[in-house]
Design a protein around this motif. Structure first.
Motif, mmCIF file in Angstrom:
data_model
loop_
_atom_site.group_PDB
_atom_site.id
_atom_site.type_symbol
_atom_site.label_atom_id
_atom_site.label_comp_id
_atom_site.label_asym_id
_atom_site.label_seq_id
_atom_site.Cartn_x
_atom_site.Cartn_y
_atom_site.Cartn_z
ATOM 1 N N ALA A 172 0.822 -1.202 0.000
ATOM 2 C CA ALA A 172 0.000 0.000 0.000
ATOM 3 C C ALA A 172 0.860 1.258 0.000
ATOM 4 N N PRO A 173 0.477 2.265 -0.802
ATOM 5 C CA PRO A 173 1.212 3.526 -0.864
ATOM 6 C C PRO A 173 0.726 4.507 0.213
ATOM 7 N N GLU A 174 1.150 5.759 0.085
ATOM 8 C CA GLU A 174 0.629 6.813 0.966
ATOM 9 C C GLU A 174 -0.903 6.766 0.922
ATOM 10 N N LYS A 183 -7.641 5.830 3.170
ATOM 11 C CA LYS A 183 -8.245 6.549 4.297
ATOM 12 C C LYS A 183 -7.249 7.292 5.182
ATOM 13 N N ALA A 184 -5.956 7.032 5.034
ATOM 14 C CA ALA A 184 -4.951 7.729 5.848
ATOM 15 C C ALA A 184 -4.727 9.127 5.295
ATOM 16 N N GLU A 191 1.473 8.307 8.765
ATOM 17 C CA GLU A 191 2.075 6.989 8.631
ATOM 18 C C GLU A 191 1.011 5.950 8.284
ATOM 19 N N VAL A 192 1.342 5.097 7.334
ATOM 20 C CA VAL A 192 0.448 4.013 6.932
ATOM 21 C C VAL A 192 0.977 2.737 7.574
ATOM 22 N N LYS A 193 0.154 2.110 8.356
ATOM 23 C CA LYS A 193 0.569 0.902 9.075
ATOM 24 C C LYS A 193 0.230 -0.362 8.277
#
Length: 174
Positions: A29-31, A37-38, A43-45
């Protein structure tokens, strides 16, 4: 991929691949994350896709890109990249594309890019990035409005930016 990886009927590319018999073992998954939804620069977990239970590994964290962990891809044959880009250099999806291309090249994996239209068209405008200013939001020396589709960018990065070329296939739009 992310929430833009869908067909014209709204079906996720992931679900289409699984239905066609592809063995998808991990989602990168990217930004903004797999579901989009981020928030910006949030930060994407890592996580799990609720529908398929396939692990989701973040390629974005703390305001910049994260490298693909070679251990996570040791058993995969290919990356499939399916993200709709905005047509502007400072959006991080093209930076993620270049980083995954680099990983595909160095780890000897195939790279398949599902082409998508550039919503801004083919017009190129704006300055190029000076080499000393290359960063995750200006990943390569291309105009601010780059005028290329995501597939054309992949070809450009592979031909003109990478030192080691990836085994790249671009699936054209129809």
């Amino acid at each position: 991929t992310n929430q833009t990886g869908k067909d014209q009927k709204g079906n996720r590319t992931l679900d289409i691949l699984l239905k066609k018999g592809f063995n998808v073992v991990i989602i990168f998954a990217p930004e903004h994350g797999f579901e989009g939804k981020a928030g910006a620069a949030q930060e994407v977990k890592d996580g799990i896709d609720v529908k398929t239970k396939i692990p989701v590994m973040s390629l974005y964290g703390k305001g910049t890109g994260r490298k693909v962990d070679p251990e996570a891809i040791k058993d995969i044959e290919a990356f499939i990249f399916d993200i709709q880009d905005s047509g502007m250099r400072h959006y991080t999806y093209i930076s993620t594309l270049l980083n995954v291309l680099k990983t595909a090249a160095t780890e000897n994996k195939k790279m398949i890019v599902l082409d998508r239209p550039n919503p801004l068209g083919k017009t190129m405008e704006g300055p190029l990035v000076e080499p000393e200013l290359i960063s995750f939001i200006s990943i390569a020396s291309i105009p601010l409005r780059h005028g290329m589709t995501i597939g054309e960018l992949a070809d450009f990065f592979n031909s003109h930016v990478l030192e080691t070329k990836a085994s790249l296939t671009v699936v054209g739009m129809s």
